[in-house]
Structures are given as C-alpha cells and as structure tokens.
Write an enzyme that holds these catalytic residues in place. Structure first.
Site, short mmCIF file in Angstrom:
data_model
loop_
_atom_site.label_atom_id
_atom_site.label_comp_id
_atom_site.label_asym_id
_atom_site.label_seq_id
_atom_site.Cartn_x
_atom_site.Cartn_y
_atom_site.Cartn_z
N GLU A 118 0.89 -1.16 0.00
CA GLU A 118 0.00 0.00 0.00
C GLU A 118 0.92 1.20 0.00
OE1 GLU A 118 -2.41 1.05 3.47
OE2 GLU A 118 -2.13 2.90 2.38
N CYS A 132 -2.88 7.70 4.99
CA CYS A 132 -3.02 7.19 3.63
C CYS A 132 -4.28 7.74 2.97
CB CYS A 132 -3.03 5.67 3.60
SG CYS A 132 -3.35 4.90 5.17
P1 NAP Z 1 9.44 3.73 3.58
O1 NAP Z 1 10.65 4.55 3.51
O2 NAP Z 1 8.92 3.18 2.32
O3 NAP Z 1 9.75 2.54 4.60
C1 NAP Z 1 8.77 1.60 5.00
C2 NAP Z 1 9.46 0.35 5.51
O4 NAP Z 1 10.03 -0.38 4.42
C3 NAP Z 1 10.62 0.62 6.46
O5 NAP Z 1 10.66 -0.43 7.39
C4 NAP Z 1 11.84 0.57 5.56
O6 NAP Z 1 12.99 0.18 6.25
C5 NAP Z 1 11.45 -0.51 4.57
N1 NAP Z 1 12.03 -0.29 3.25
C6 NAP Z 1 11.79 0.77 2.44
N2 NAP Z 1 12.45 0.61 1.27
C7 NAP Z 1 13.10 -0.58 1.35
C8 NAP Z 1 13.95 -1.29 0.45
N3 NAP Z 1 14.25 -0.81 -0.75
N4 NAP Z 1 14.45 -2.47 0.85
C9 NAP Z 1 14.15 -2.97 2.07
N5 NAP Z 1 13.36 -2.33 2.97
C10 NAP Z 1 12.84 -1.15 2.62
O7 NAP Z 1 8.24 4.52 4.24
P2 NAP Z 1 8.20 5.43 5.57
O8 NAP Z 1 9.47 5.37 6.30
O9 NAP Z 1 6.99 5.03 6.29
O10 NAP Z 1 7.92 6.90 5.03
C11 NAP Z 1 8.53 7.44 3.95
C12 NAP Z 1 7.46 7.87 2.93
O11 NAP Z 1 6.53 6.81 2.67
C13 NAP Z 1 6.58 9.01 3.34
O12 NAP Z 1 7.18 10.26 3.13
C14 NAP Z 1 5.36 8.81 2.49
O13 NAP Z 1 5.52 9.40 1.24
C15 NAP Z 1 5.26 7.32 2.31
N6 NAP Z 1 4.19 6.68 3.12
C16 NAP Z 1 2.97 6.55 2.54
C17 NAP Z 1 1.97 5.92 3.26
C18 NAP Z 1 0.62 5.74 2.65
O14 NAP Z 1 -0.18 5.07 3.22
N7 NAP Z 1 0.33 6.30 1.50
C19 NAP Z 1 2.19 5.46 4.55
C20 NAP Z 1 3.47 5.60 5.11
C21 NAP Z 1 4.45 6.22 4.36
P3 NAP Z 1 14.00 1.28 6.85
O15 NAP Z 1 13.20 2.24 7.64
O16 NAP Z 1 14.93 0.46 7.66
O17 NAP Z 1 14.62 1.91 5.65
#
Ligand code: NAP
Length: 521
Positions: free
Chosen positions: A265, A302
């Site tokens: 998601e 979200c």
């Molecule tokens: P994220 O950076 O995508 O990380 C989410 C989880 O996935 C974390 O545990 C992260 O680990 C892991 N992860 C991310 N990329 C990875 C990869 N390439 N390989 C392995 N593991 C990976 O999301 P976030 O930290 O929650 O927030 C960043 C951005 O996500 C926000 O600015 C927003 O744009 C978006 N977001 C959207 C929603 C929605 O529902 N639309 C919800 C939450 C976030 P690490 O933390 O260890 O890197």
C-alpha cells in the site's frame, strides 16, 4: 514498562548482533533510551525457519483455538494500552489520546478477526459430490477449502504506529488466515513495537502454540527487509510505505526463483470533487471540512484528501475563503521522522517548481521537525499539463484545482493514477454529472465516498482499503477490513478423498457446522 531493546524471535529475546539504534523523539529532536538491537540475515533465517516449523501445526489448529488466540492477543494489547500509547506518543509526536484510540482499534481488529475465524466463511468451503452415473463420463467427488499460503513477512508502517504496525491489521488478518508471521518493525517507533511484540508473544505462549507463530525483527538500512523478501521460506509480503520502497520490494520478490505475492500500500492523493450544486449550496462548509480532514494525523494518513477539484462558479469564493481561514490558523505540528520531514520540505519545493501557487500557510514552524500547513492552487489546464502536481506529498499540504467546467473536471479525473479513495460532494441537481464521473472514478479507486470525507477507515466486511496501482500493487485485495484475510489464502481441491482423510470442515457430516456451497447452491 521496561524495554529491553531485544529482537523477539519466537520465544527468545535476541540481543544486538549488527549494532543498535535509539528511538528519536521527533517533537524535541532528542534521542531516547534504551538501545534497540539490529539484526541481519542470520536473524531473518532464524525467524523464517521457526515460522516455517510452526506453520503446519498452526495452520491446522482448530478454528476455536485460533479464534481464542486472537482474542488473547486483544486482551494482552488492552492490558498494555496506556504504556503503549505513552511510548508511541514519545516516539511519533502524535497525541497520546489519539494513540489510545489506535490501540483500542488494534485490539478490536483482533476480536473482529476472531469472529471471522469462528464463522469459517473465509474457508469458502465448496463441495461438488461425485456423480458416478454422469454421462458421457462420471464426476469424482471434489471438495475445496482455502488454506494459508505460508509464513508471511509484514513491514510495519510508520504513520499509524499501532493499528498498522506490529500488532496491526496485517498481523491480525495473517494470523486469522492461519499464516505464521515475521514482522519487520519500523525504526520510527521501536519501543512501541517491542511492547506490541511482547503482547503477541505472550498470547502465543498462553495459547500453547509453537513459538515460531510470531517473531519481530529490526534492522538498519535495507538489508533486513531485503533478506526477508528473499528468504525461501517466506511465502507472502505486506508493506505500507513509500512507492519507491514498496516497488523495490515488489520487484525483488518477483525476481526470486519462486516469485511470491507482495501486497504493497503506497501512495494516494484521494481526490475530492465538488459538483456545482453542492458548491453553490455549501461550498464554505466543504472547504472547511476538507482542510480539517487533510490536517488529521498531521497530513500523514493514507486517506488524506490532498487534492480538491472544484468548478469556478457559484460558491467557489466561499469554498476558497473557508479553506484559507481554516488552514491559516492551523498550528505547525511535528512530523513523524526526519526523513518524512525532509521529504515534506522537498515535496513543497517541487510543487512550487512545477507551477503550484501558494495560497496560504498555517502558523510558522517552532521545532526542527514541525510541518507547516500549506495550501496551493492551480487551474485545470496547468494540472493537466504537469503530472507531478498529482503526486503525493506526505504531510499537511493540499492542492486546490480550479477547473473551468464539468468537462475539464472529468478530464482531471481521467488524468489521475490509481487511488485508495475518491470523494464526490453533490446535491440532487448534480446527478447527471455524478453519473458521468462515477465510471471514471470506479476505474481508478478502491472506494468512492459521497458527501463525507474518506478518513477514518471503517474495519468491516464491506471495507475496501486498496485500489489500482500505485495506490497498491494488487487492486484485487484490501489491506483493511475483514476481507483483508484473503491476501493470505489459496484454494486447495481434495478430489476423491475418503471421508476420514478430508479436512474436518469438508467431511460429509459437516461436524464443524460451517456454511458450505454444495453443487453450486
Ligand atoms: P518507507 O521509507 O517506504 O519505509 C517503509 C518500511 O520499508 C521501512 O521499514 C523501511 O525500512 C522498509 N524499506 C523501504 N524501502 C526498502 C527497500 N528498498 N528495501 C528494504 N526495505 C525497505 O516509508 P516510511 O518510512 O513510512 O515513510 C517514507 C514515505 O513513505 C513518506 O514520506 C510517504 O511518502 C510514504 N508513506 C505513505 C503511506 C501511505 O499510506 N500512503 C504510509 C506511510 C508512508 P528502513 O526504515 O529500515 O529503511
């Protein structure tokens, strides 16, 4: 409650092997105690192996045992609700009262899934009895039930640190399906994650289940997440977060020798359309309600309504003025993490660079990680010419799109990518236009709301929290609601089986008294 900072791998507390981290209090930008352990590929292998060892006994546990286990988790979560909300507030900057509500929602979800398990409809039992006399050839007895796909890796979300995290809806629905679970905790709230993991593990022990039913890992960088998705014993993945992260994990899983489903998601701007009758009637109230919803969870939801599309005409001035009034007095509030704050700042800069005009700002930021509420405006032609205006900026920002007429409104709708939700505000006089807009929205969203705002999400049988890419990677499923369980199930047909060898739910006498479809009826 004392936090150890250890990883939770089955019944074992596993100390740091690959370094440690401290949680950050985003409100003060200060680190908080204690140290939290990082694991790596070795810990992934231990947790996945245990999850695999536990799978056969857990997935074959009776529905009564499984339902009671889910209720124990709910009870254990209720017992730690106050500690959990207090720690989550410290680690996220979100209000403690809101987090208490989230904790109640988390335990309620486990109880709702216990009910789903007891009723057994998710097994989708179907029996086509043998027809030995059938011509031109006889039919054998066929019986179908759904079974769990195998151990599931769950990536906890950052933005709802309880109800979408370690003990959130993904974990509840996977355990309800009969899958064993390995959670990768989000580093934005390690203490809250540990409290939830302990509550789940206690329920595993109290229920007499195999220790491998549940584990929780933590790691630095992408290593642990990649190792989890790659592990051959993991058979499905759920993820909530960024499009970049979700797609990296999705592609990785498709490159395995045995590709597995990844339910991500990712991103949605949840467009809101105001039809002319509604705008003339109550444009001001809609503008005010839209901004209020946009600001919920500091714009980090979200279902945040991020884009509002309105036709320039009667009511438009009151709509815009109400938006300005509500947003102009909104206090700057703490964003969840330094990375989300940085993405917010660069997201605002990008909107300006691609032509969005800043209409209003809330009160100025006081602390390092505060996000200042901001409202932008563009006209329909500008929006249609620049796809980057339709991208999500996580945080308290919204875009007003002023269109010239209903055809331009429909063109804007057609230009949108997949969404979790869309909203129409309408009056009786808008029915003709709503009928034209509806099929465009159906193709692009998982949920269409009339005369309300999409957030918060109900957890019920008719809930859909999903939608076409990039809202999710698989629009056939929902990640919230009772049918979220379907992500972790697959059908198995038992053909020509002696009664005693059949799963209990499929035996001739229907000893579990479950609903079954017989010969299609
Ligand atoms: P994220 O950076 O995508 O990380 C989410 C989880 O996935 C974390 O545990 C992260 O680990 C892991 N992860 C991310 N990329 C990875 C990869 N390439 N390989 C392995 N593991 C990976 O999301 P976030 O930290 O929650 O927030 C960043 C951005 O996500 C926000 O600015 C927003 O744009 C978006 N977001 C959207 C929603 C929605 O529902 N639309 C919800 C939450 C976030 P690490 O933390 O260890 O890197």
């Amino acid at each position: 409650m004392e936090l150890t900072g250890n990883l939770i791998i089955g019944a074992s507390d596993v100390p740091a092997r690959r370094g440690t981290m401290k949680a950050l209090n985003p409100a003060s930008n200060q680190l908080i105690e204690p140290d939290f352990a990082f694991g790596g590929a070795l810990e992934v292998d231990k947790a996945a192996t245990l999850a695999d060892e536990a799978f056969d006994s857990y997935s074959h546990s009776s529905l009564a045992v499984r339902a009671a286990f889910l209720e124990r988790i709910a009870d254990n979560l209720d017992q730690v609700r106050e500690d959990l909300a207090a720690r989550a507030a410290l680690e996220t900057g979100l209000p403690e009262a809101q987090l208490q509500g989230e904790a109640s929602r988390a335990s309620t979800q486990f109880r709702q899934f216990a009910d789903v398990v007891r009723k057994g409809r998710f097994l989708q039992l179907s029996i086509d009895p043998a027809q030995p006399e059938r011509q031109p050839r006889p039919r054998m007895d066929h019986r179908l039930q759904k079974i769990a796909t195998g151990p599931v890796a769950i990536f906890g979300a950052s933005n709802f640190p309880i109800s979408y995290s370690v003990a959130g809806g993904d974990t509840a629905s996977a355990l309800a399906a009969g899958a064993t679970v390995v959670v990768k905790a989000h580093n934005a709230h390690p203490g809250a994650s540990e409290i939830m993991a302990r509550a789940v593990r206690k329920a595993v022990r109290e229920s007499g289940l195999h220790e491998g039913v549940f584990s929780m890992l933590r790691g630095s960088g992408n290593t642990i997440g990649e190792a989890l998705v790659d592990h051959p014993l993991i058979k499905a993945v759920t993820f909530t977060g960024s499009e970049a992260g979700g797609m990296a994990l999705y592609r990785r899983a498709q490159q395995r020798p045995d590709p597995i489903p990844v339910f991500t998601e990712m991103t949605s701007v949840n467009p809101t359309f105001i039809l002319p009758g509604a705008m003339a009637e109550r444009g001001g109230a809609i503008g005010d309600g839209f901004i209020e919803r946009m600001l919920a969870n500091v714009g980090q939801a979200c279902l945040k309504p991020a884009i509002l599309i309105a036709i320039d005409g009667a009511g438009f001035t009151s709509l815009r003025q109400a938006m300005l009034d509500r947003l102009g007095t909104a206090p700057a509030r703490t964003l969840l993490t330094p990375a989300i704050h940085a993405a917010y700042v660069s997201g605002l800069a990008e909107l300006i660079a691609v032509g969005a005009q800043r209409l209003a700002e809330g009160t100025a930021a006081k602390a390092d990680l505060d996000g200042r509420a901001t409202l932008f405006e563009v006209d329909g032609q500008e929006f249609l010419a620049e796809p980057r205006l339709a991208g999500e900026v996580f945080g308290p920002v919204a875009l007003l799109v002023k269109v010239g007429d209903s055809d331009e409104m429909l063109a804007v709708a057609r230009s949108l990518r997949g969404q979790l939700s869309a909203t129409m505000h309408l009056e009786d006089s808008d029915t003709m236009l709503a009928r034209r807009l509806l099929p465009i929205l159906e193709r692009r969203t998982g949920r269409i709301v009339v005369n309300a705002f999409a957030h918060p999400q109900e957890v019920s049988f008719a809930s859909v929290h999903g939608g076409p890419f990039p809202a999710t990677s698989d629009s056939r499923f929902t990640s919230v609601g009772m049918t979220a369980i379907e992500r972790f199930l697959r059908p198995v047909c038992y053909q020509g089986f002696p009664d005693e060898l059949l799963p209990e739910a499929l035996r001739e006498a229907n000893p579990l008294h479950l609903p079954r479809i017989v010969d299609g009826q």
